[in-house]
Design an enzyme around this catalytic site. Structure first.
Site, short mmCIF file in Angstrom:
data_model
loop_
_atom_site.label_atom_id
_atom_site.label_comp_id
_atom_site.label_asym_id
_atom_site.label_seq_id
_atom_site.Cartn_x
_atom_site.Cartn_y
_atom_site.Cartn_z
N HIS A 72 13.66 -4.18 5.41
CA HIS A 72 15.02 -3.71 5.61
C HIS A 72 15.02 -3.81 7.57
O HIS A 72 14.00 -2.95 8.03
CB HIS A 72 15.25 -2.57 5.18
CG HIS A 72 15.61 -2.58 3.81
ND1 HIS A 72 16.60 -1.74 3.23
CD2 HIS A 72 15.42 -3.47 3.04
CE1 HIS A 72 16.90 -2.26 2.02
NE2 HIS A 72 15.98 -3.18 1.86
N TYR A 201 23.48 5.86 4.03
CA TYR A 201 23.48 7.36 3.79
C TYR A 201 24.84 7.73 4.09
O TYR A 201 25.49 7.40 5.10
CB TYR A 201 22.50 7.62 4.97
CG TYR A 201 21.03 7.63 4.88
CD1 TYR A 201 20.47 6.25 5.17
CD2 TYR A 201 20.44 8.47 4.46
CE1 TYR A 201 19.10 6.19 5.03
CE2 TYR A 201 18.90 8.42 4.42
CZ TYR A 201 18.24 7.10 4.50
OH TYR A 201 16.90 7.00 4.49
N PRO A 293 13.58 15.29 2.28
CA PRO A 293 13.33 13.95 2.19
C PRO A 293 14.43 13.17 3.05
O PRO A 293 13.99 11.86 3.12
CB PRO A 293 13.52 13.65 0.77
CG PRO A 293 14.26 15.05 0.27
CD PRO A 293 14.12 16.03 1.08
N LYS A 297 10.24 10.67 5.32
CA LYS A 297 8.94 10.49 6.23
C LYS A 297 7.62 11.14 5.30
O LYS A 297 6.67 11.14 5.83
CB LYS A 297 9.43 11.73 7.20
CG LYS A 297 10.12 11.04 8.08
CD LYS A 297 9.59 9.94 9.00
CE LYS A 297 10.48 9.30 9.94
NZ LYS A 297 10.37 7.75 9.55
N TYR A 385 13.32 6.71 12.63
CA TYR A 385 13.26 6.07 11.33
C TYR A 385 12.25 5.11 11.01
O TYR A 385 11.62 5.03 9.89
CB TYR A 385 14.73 5.54 10.92
CG TYR A 385 15.05 5.30 9.31
CD1 TYR A 385 15.74 6.23 8.77
CD2 TYR A 385 14.43 4.40 8.60
CE1 TYR A 385 15.95 6.14 7.23
CE2 TYR A 385 14.72 4.09 7.22
CZ TYR A 385 15.53 4.97 6.58
OH TYR A 385 15.77 4.89 5.34
P1 FAD Z 1 0.71 14.24 -3.35
O1 FAD Z 1 1.42 12.74 -3.57
O2 FAD Z 1 1.78 15.27 -3.89
O3 FAD Z 1 -0.55 13.80 -4.07
C1 FAD Z 1 -1.61 15.20 -4.32
C2 FAD Z 1 -2.14 14.93 -5.50
O4 FAD Z 1 -3.16 16.04 -5.57
C3 FAD Z 1 -1.56 14.85 -6.84
O5 FAD Z 1 -1.76 13.65 -7.50
C4 FAD Z 1 -1.79 15.85 -7.61
O6 FAD Z 1 -1.78 15.74 -8.94
C5 FAD Z 1 -3.22 16.14 -7.12
N1 FAD Z 1 -3.83 17.76 -7.17
C6 FAD Z 1 -3.21 18.90 -7.00
N2 FAD Z 1 -3.78 19.76 -7.10
C7 FAD Z 1 -4.99 19.50 -7.64
C8 FAD Z 1 -6.16 19.91 -8.00
N3 FAD Z 1 -6.21 21.38 -7.94
N4 FAD Z 1 -7.28 19.37 -8.36
C9 FAD Z 1 -7.29 17.97 -8.43
N5 FAD Z 1 -5.88 17.25 -7.94
C10 FAD Z 1 -4.91 17.92 -7.43
N6 FAD Z 1 9.15 11.50 0.07
C11 FAD Z 1 10.14 10.78 0.75
O7 FAD Z 1 10.04 10.42 1.60
N7 FAD Z 1 11.12 10.57 -0.28
C12 FAD Z 1 11.35 10.92 -1.30
O8 FAD Z 1 12.39 10.60 -2.03
C13 FAD Z 1 10.54 11.99 -1.93
N8 FAD Z 1 10.82 12.33 -2.86
C14 FAD Z 1 9.95 13.50 -3.53
C15 FAD Z 1 10.00 14.14 -4.51
C16 FAD Z 1 9.40 14.94 -5.20
C17 FAD Z 1 9.37 15.58 -6.52
C18 FAD Z 1 7.94 15.38 -4.46
C19 FAD Z 1 7.13 16.53 -4.80
C20 FAD Z 1 7.89 14.62 -3.26
C21 FAD Z 1 8.79 13.69 -2.87
N9 FAD Z 1 8.81 13.01 -1.60
C22 FAD Z 1 9.45 12.16 -1.05
C23 FAD Z 1 7.57 13.45 -0.71
C24 FAD Z 1 6.50 12.27 -0.86
O9 FAD Z 1 6.28 11.79 -2.16
C25 FAD Z 1 5.00 13.18 -0.29
O10 FAD Z 1 5.14 13.36 0.94
C26 FAD Z 1 3.66 12.11 -0.81
O11 FAD Z 1 3.63 12.13 -2.24
C27 FAD Z 1 2.59 13.02 0.03
O12 FAD Z 1 1.68 12.42 -0.58
P2 FAD Z 1 0.11 13.23 -0.79
O13 FAD Z 1 -0.91 12.29 -1.04
O14 FAD Z 1 0.06 14.06 0.56
O15 FAD Z 1 0.42 14.48 -1.59
C1 DHB Z 2 14.39 7.17 -0.61
C2 DHB Z 2 14.01 8.31 -0.48
C3 DHB Z 2 14.58 9.01 0.79
O1 DHB Z 2 14.26 10.25 1.16
C4 DHB Z 2 15.02 8.24 1.80
O2 DHB Z 2 15.72 8.88 3.07
C5 DHB Z 2 15.53 6.76 1.64
C6 DHB Z 2 15.07 6.36 0.33
C7 DHB Z 2 13.94 6.56 -1.98
O3 DHB Z 2 13.42 7.04 -2.49
O4 DHB Z 2 14.40 5.32 -1.94
#
Ligand code: FAD
Ligand code: DHB
Length: 391
Positions: A72, A201, A293, A297, A385
């Site tokens: 994009h 947006y 969100p 990021k 962005y």
């Molecule tokens: P996570 O993806 O949370 O991974 C952590 C992992 O650790 C998980 O698999 C969990 O099961 C595991 N874990 C936790 N505790 C334990 C334990 N005690 N023992 C073993 N394993 C454990 N970001 C965006 O940019 N856009 C979005 O639309 C967006 N939507 C989101 C929606 C939700 C519901 C959430 C929670 C987050 C969202 N985010 C979004 C944020 C983005 O998904 C996260 O920033 C990203 O997943 C971070 O990755 P991570 O690996 O740090 O953590």
């Molecule tokens: C999506 C999530 C976001 O937070 C964003 O700013 C743009 C796209 C997505 O899940 O596609």
């Protein structure tokens, strides 16, 4: 059980770190409390910064991303029923983003680990991380109903916001900076081609709306809703009606509707835990910081952290110097605070704060006016962005 780096969590941070360490020849083990199907299906982020996509490619995880990811070159901002495009390559000297879901990034990294290693132990719940201020940290976990211990030289806390690793940092050392927002996002996944070829947006008097996508046939859409809203409170028809209202334009653009296949509410929070390192424990991704969100990021920050961490661990292995491990927290936090600033500003720019008055509304519109008519404000948004280079 013993390894060099014990990684807690198989989200994007833990899986990418495991891949980078495997390529550097450093042994590690990933412990994940959920099962594989859950990790591969958990619907979350969808936009990869240029630097994240490049890092995945360099790690050998770019094949499907290049085939199926959607490059994009801009986004559309909507307010006052008008549409304004922000052109990324033009404003940033050629940078762009790729729409490729977090679920797919995780699937690709798990598939690589399956063929090449390292071991990823699913349904292994970490109970506690101990002795991280000594040379012999231990990770206690439970698998198949039995308690086990993973002994390691370093612990990578990649266990997300609700994980257990952050708690291993003593309260006297921890500093937390946070902000909550009086709204949340109701997100839906729908089997309908996206109604626009770029992300939209929208700032509307009824609240924010976002049109995103997962593929040429699957749309991802979000609505600002009051904090505490439950997904079941909205019928599919109510969601489509509200999206149509908030995304409406003065021209003949129309929102296509289709079957909703998933519906969930994401809370909004800004949170930073400092420092990101304590002794031999390194926090990465959501375990250390959360952004609202808007601007997507979270996943990108998680990948940024582990690229820095993998490089520091490799440097230590090669030279014996802990210099890069010592600067890990400061290096990451600089980037983290830039993303916090960007995500906070994007959120404030586009959401209706129920506490805001007419003065705040006018300021919001004045900011949007500046972005859509002045090059420097648009360039600031485009640079934020598409993201800072991973360095
Ligand atoms: P996570 O993806 O949370 O991974 C952590 C992992 O650790 C998980 O698999 C969990 O099961 C595991 N874990 C936790 N505790 C334990 C334990 N005690 N023992 C073993 N394993 C454990 N970001 C965006 O940019 N856009 C979005 O639309 C967006 N939507 C989101 C929606 C939700 C519901 C959430 C929670 C987050 C969202 N985010 C979004 C944020 C983005 O998904 C996260 O920033 C990203 O997943 C971070 O990755 P991570 O690996 O740090 O953590
Ligand atoms: C999506 C999530 C976001 O937070 C964003 O700013 C743009 C796209 C997505 O899940 O596609």
């Amino acid at each position: 059980m013993r390894t060099s780096v014990g990684i807690v969590g198989a989200g994007p941070a833990g899986l990418m770190l495991a891949r980078l360490l495997r390529l550097a020849g450093i042994d590690c083990v990933v412990l994940e409390c959920r099962d594989r199907a859950y990790v591969e299906r958990r619907q979350r982020a969808g936009v990869l910064e240029q630097g994240t996509a490049d890092a995945l490619r360099a790690a050998g995880a770019g094949e499907r991303l290049d085939r199926e990811g959607l490059p994009h070159d801009g986004i559309e901002l909507r307010f006052g029923r008008r549409r304004h495009r922000v052109d990324f390559p033009d404003l940033t000297g050629g940078r762009r983003v790729t729409v490729y879901a977090q679920t797919e990034v995780c699937k690709d990294l798990i598939a690589l680990a399956e063929t090449d290693g390292p071991p990823v132990l699913f349904e292994a719940e970490v109970l506690a991380v101990e002795d991280v201020d000594t040379d012999a940290p231990r990770i206690r976990f439970r698998r198949d109903g039995r308690e086990e211990v993973l002994e390691c030289a370093y612990v990578a806390g990649c266990d997300g916001f609700h994980g257990v690793c952050r708690a291993a940092v003593p309260a006297a050392v921890s500093r937390v900076h946070e902000r909550s927002y009086p709204y949340a996002w109701l997100g839906v996944l729908a089997d309908v081609p996206p109604s626009h070829d770029e992300l939209v947006y929208a700032r509307h008097d009824r609240g924010f709306a976002l049109l995103s996508m997962r593929s040429p046939t699957v749309s991802r859409l979000y609505l600002q809703v009051p904090e505490g809203t439950k997904a079941e409170e909205w019928t599919d028809e109510e969601i489509w009606d509200e999206l149509a209202l908030r995304l409406e334009t003065a021209d003949d653009w129309r929102l296509e509707r289709g079957p909703v296949t998933q519906k969930s509410v994401t809370p909004m929070r800004s949170y930073v835990h400092e420092p990101m390192r304590y002794g031999r424990l390194f926090l990465a991704g959501d375990a250390a910081h959360i952004v609202p969100p808007t601007g997507a990021k979270g996943l990108n920050l998680a990948v940024g952290d582990v690229v820095v961490l993998a490089r520091a661990l490799e440097h230590e292995r090669r030279t014996g110097s802990t210099e890069l491990l010592d600067s890990y927290s400061a290096t990451c936090l600089r980037r983290v605070w830039q993303a916090e600033r960007f995500s906070h500003d994007m959120t404030a720019l586009l959401h209706r704060d129920p506490r805001a008055g007419s003065f705040d509304d006018r300021l919001q519109l004045a900011r949007l006016d500046r972005i859509t008519t002045g090059r420097s404000a648009a360039a600031d948004l485009a640079e934020g962005y598409t993201g800072l280079p991973l360095g």
